[in-house]
Design an enzyme around this catalytic site. Structure first.
Site, PDB file in Angstrom:
ATOM      1  N   HIS A 307     -18.585  -0.157  -7.026  1.00 21.17           N
ATOM      2  CA  HIS A 307     -17.787   1.072  -6.970  1.00 21.17           C
ATOM      3  C   HIS A 307     -18.520   2.227  -7.665  1.00 21.17           C
ATOM      4  O   HIS A 307     -18.765   3.274  -7.058  1.00 21.17           O
ATOM      5  CB  HIS A 307     -16.422   0.834  -7.637  1.00 21.17           C
ATOM      6  CG  HIS A 307     -15.512   2.019  -7.576  1.00 21.17           C
ATOM      7  ND1 HIS A 307     -14.466   2.106  -6.689  1.00 21.17           N
ATOM      8  CD2 HIS A 307     -15.499   3.177  -8.279  1.00 21.17           C
ATOM      9  CE1 HIS A 307     -13.848   3.267  -6.846  1.00 21.17           C
ATOM     10  NE2 HIS A 307     -14.446   3.926  -7.819  1.00 21.17           N
ATOM     11  N   GLU A 308     -18.884   2.003  -8.910  1.00 21.36           N
ATOM     12  CA  GLU A 308     -19.551   3.074  -9.664  1.00 21.36           C
ATOM     13  C   GLU A 308     -20.939   3.345  -9.079  1.00 21.36           C
ATOM     14  O   GLU A 308     -21.386   4.489  -9.051  1.00 21.36           O
ATOM     15  CB  GLU A 308     -19.641   2.720 -11.149  1.00 21.36           C
ATOM     16  CG  GLU A 308     -18.284   2.460 -11.834  1.00 21.36           C
ATOM     17  CD  GLU A 308     -17.256   3.555 -11.648  1.00 21.36           C
ATOM     18  OE1 GLU A 308     -17.659   4.732 -11.503  1.00 21.36           O
ATOM     19  OE2 GLU A 308     -16.041   3.241 -11.627  1.00 21.36           O
ATOM     20  N   HIS A 311     -20.546   5.876  -6.368  1.00 15.58           N
ATOM     21  CA  HIS A 311     -20.465   7.245  -6.912  1.00 15.58           C
ATOM     22  C   HIS A 311     -21.862   7.727  -7.305  1.00 15.58           C
ATOM     23  O   HIS A 311     -22.248   8.859  -7.036  1.00 15.58           O
ATOM     24  CB  HIS A 311     -19.590   7.260  -8.177  1.00 15.58           C
ATOM     25  CG  HIS A 311     -18.107   7.245  -7.916  1.00 15.58           C
ATOM     26  ND1 HIS A 311     -17.474   8.186  -7.151  1.00 15.58           N
ATOM     27  CD2 HIS A 311     -17.125   6.405  -8.356  1.00 15.58           C
ATOM     28  CE1 HIS A 311     -16.164   7.936  -7.126  1.00 15.58           C
ATOM     29  NE2 HIS A 311     -15.924   6.848  -7.840  1.00 15.58           N
ATOM     30  N   GLU A 337     -14.870   9.528  -3.764  1.00 17.21           N
ATOM     31  CA  GLU A 337     -14.232   8.220  -3.763  1.00 17.21           C
ATOM     32  C   GLU A 337     -14.560   7.467  -2.470  1.00 17.21           C
ATOM     33  O   GLU A 337     -14.603   6.235  -2.460  1.00 17.21           O
ATOM     34  CB  GLU A 337     -12.716   8.398  -3.944  1.00 17.21           C
ATOM     35  CG  GLU A 337     -11.974   7.160  -4.372  1.00 17.21           C
ATOM     36  CD  GLU A 337     -12.329   6.640  -5.779  1.00 17.21           C
ATOM     37  OE1 GLU A 337     -13.054   7.329  -6.519  1.00 17.21           O
ATOM     38  OE2 GLU A 337     -11.882   5.538  -6.105  1.00 17.21           O
TER      39      GLU A 337
END
Ligand code: MG
Length: 541
Positions: A307-308, A311, A337
């Site tokens: 997830h990170e 980003h 997102e």
């Protein structure tokens, strides 16, 4: 843990409040910065110069915030708060600089003559300056003062599960948000002014249109899964996996392995751990991520890393010539997102990637459950209606957002009162998820957002899921995604995202970007079809 988000306060502030602004000063410091060749309008050139100081201050503040969340010794917090407050003051002064305002207004008067790039620069400056130009300073200061007090109160109230302690602060925050909405302006719903602060051009009507399609379809899908032959087996697998412990050092090695495969440049970033995973960028050549570790849950660190990492890849992929300009960051929270959810869900929870990863996990942990691939995939895609948003699965996650959207919309429009919230929360949880919190900590007090004054933020999480699915579907039409994932080959995916999304920075606003990337506006059906297709395979209904 679909919802491992930019959920740490400092980072929320970083992403929301000030990202991408600036003014100039400190001659010489900036002289090396590339002024984009595409900009010839003298007013825009002056604005770019002014923006550089804002950008530098912003990134300097981000370094202090990263250090605060990752390294700070316990006794240093007061000193750090003073340092951050000082930089924030300087930033506000730059934004409130009458010369900046005059330049923006003059440039706007000649908008028709600007090139597309110049227009985008001006548009982003106007968008980001709206809070400072339209809302009186005393309201902004008051909001900063109230939320600074509200955050620790919320934290303690959550620990003790006492909503009544936080309610007076929330009352004040709602009032301030209503005031801010009035100053910002709106057509027919004051909540729109707040939504627009977090996602350009987002309106409550647009949200309602999306949510009215999502909610019945998701509820139906959830029921199907719950009645499927594999539902109880998925729960057994989860229980089985949680009986084992997974050493943190190995989890970290695996996170790094996956991040490298994704294309995350560790020479332009680093991986640390923190209380809540987050991503923060100081420049495209310094984008850092943090993850967390759970002894009995190897999904937590892996999914947080993906997830990170998503980003971070977005920020690392922004071209150097956009650095220190109003086009320098990812364009919006929703699009940001979409990048994290793409890697976490479309890749990380996919059957093809799961089948690539499974033997690697088996070989990495001396102590790993003896299961078949199919059972591992069930564990990876375990579905259950729960109380906590950040722990929700892909199917139920957006139902948590719908509930928050409805409550915020009603609060801002004075259809409900703060003291009604716990009861409304219970009713809506029952209606949408079939579960009810027994106390406030697992209900109304679970999220940090309201304590920070972020009303209107939540819908951007759903937008992220929807954009991710639509981008992935477009990608599938151009490259053989499943084939690449099953071989663990991720670089063609990153190249695609770089080409279509990352390299533009915030040149195109979300709706236009979506149109350019996928040929159409945002459509919830891509997400629903993706879920149906995937979960039908896994749960065999
Ligand atoms: Mg996120």
């Amino acid at each position: 843990m679909v919802g491992v988000n930019i959920s740490w306060p400092a980072c929320l502030k970083d992403k929301l409040t000030f990202t991408r602004f600036t003014v100039q000063s400190l001659q010489g410091l900036h002289s090396k910065v590339v002024v984009m060749g595409a900009v010839s309008n003298p007013k825009i050139q002056k604005l770019l110069k002014k923006y550089r100081s804002i950008s530098l201050l912003e990134k300097t503040k981000a370094v202090l915030e990263w250090d605060l969340n990752v390294n700070l010794p316990p006794k240093a917090s007061r000193a750090r708060a003073r340092q951050i407050a000082f930089i924030t003051q300087l930033l506000t002064r730059h934004w409130q600089d009458p010369q900046l305002r005059k330049l923006i207004e003059e440039a706007a008067a000649g908008r028709e003559k600007l090139t597309p790039i110049e227009k985008a620069i001006l548009r982003n400056l106007e968008y980001q300056a709206q809070l400072y130009f339209k809302v009186p300073a005393k309201i902004i200061v008051e909001r900063a003062r109230v939320t600074a007090k509200a955050f620790p109160v919320w934290k303690k109230a959550k620990e003790e599960s006492r909503f009544q302690d936080f309610a007076p602060y929330l009352q004040r925050i709602v009032w301030l948000s209503q005031e801010i909405a009035q100053y910002l302006g709106y057509e027919d719903n004051p909540y729109d002014a707040l939504l627009n602060l977090y996602e350009p051009q987002l309106r409550s009507k647009g949200c309602e249109e999306i949510f009215s399609q999502l909610q019945p379809a998701l509820t139906k899908l959830l029921t199907r899964i719950q009645n499927s032959p594999q539902y109880s087996r998925a729960h057994q697998q989860k229980a089985l996996f949680e009986q084992f412990t997974y050493p943190q050092a190995t989890q970290r090695k695996l996170a790094l392995f996956v991040l490298r495969r994704m294309g995350y440049d560790l020479k332009a970033g680093r991986l640390d751990s923190s209380a809540h995973p987050f991503t923060i960028d100081f420049s495209p050549t310094d984008v850092r991520i943090t993850i967390w570790f759970r002894r009995n849950d190897l999904r937590s660190s892996l999914m947080a890393a993906m997830h990170e990492g998503g980003h971070a890849l977005y920020e690392q992929g922004i071209p150097p010539e956009l650095e220190q300009t109003p086009l320098e960051s990812g364009v919006s929270l929703g699009i940001h997102e979409s990048q994290s959810r793409f890697w976490e869900n479309q890749v990380g929870r996919s059957l093809a990637w799961g089948s690539f990863l499974f033997p690697i996990l088996e070989a990495s942990f001396a102590n790993f459950p003896r299961v078949e691939l199919q059972d591992f995939l069930l564990y990876l895609n375990w579905v259950e209606p729960g109380l906590i948003r950040v722990e929700a699965d892909e199917v139920t996650y957006n139902l948590h957002i719908i509930l928050r959207f409805e409550l915020e919309n009603a609060l801002i429009n004075e259809q409900i009162k703060v003291e009604d919230l716990p009861e409304m929360w219970r009713e809506k949880m029952q209606k949408y998820l079939g579960v009810e919190p027994t106390h406030a900590a697992e209900g109304i007090l679970q999220d940090v957002h309201w304590s920070l004054g972020y009303l209107g933020y939540f819908p951007t999480y759903t937008l992220g899921n929807l954009y991710a699915a639509q981008f992935a579907q477009t990608m599938r039409e151009e490259i053989d995604l499943e084939e690449l994932l099953s071989r663990g080959e991720l670089s063609p995916l990153l190249n695609w995202l770089r080409e279509k999304i990352h390299r533009h920075g915030s040149t195109y606003w979300p709706q236009e970007l979506c149109q350019r990337v996928t040929g159409q506006k945002l459509q919830p059906h891509f997400f629903l079809e993706y879920l149906q297709h995937k979960f039908q395979q896994i749960y065999e209904y």
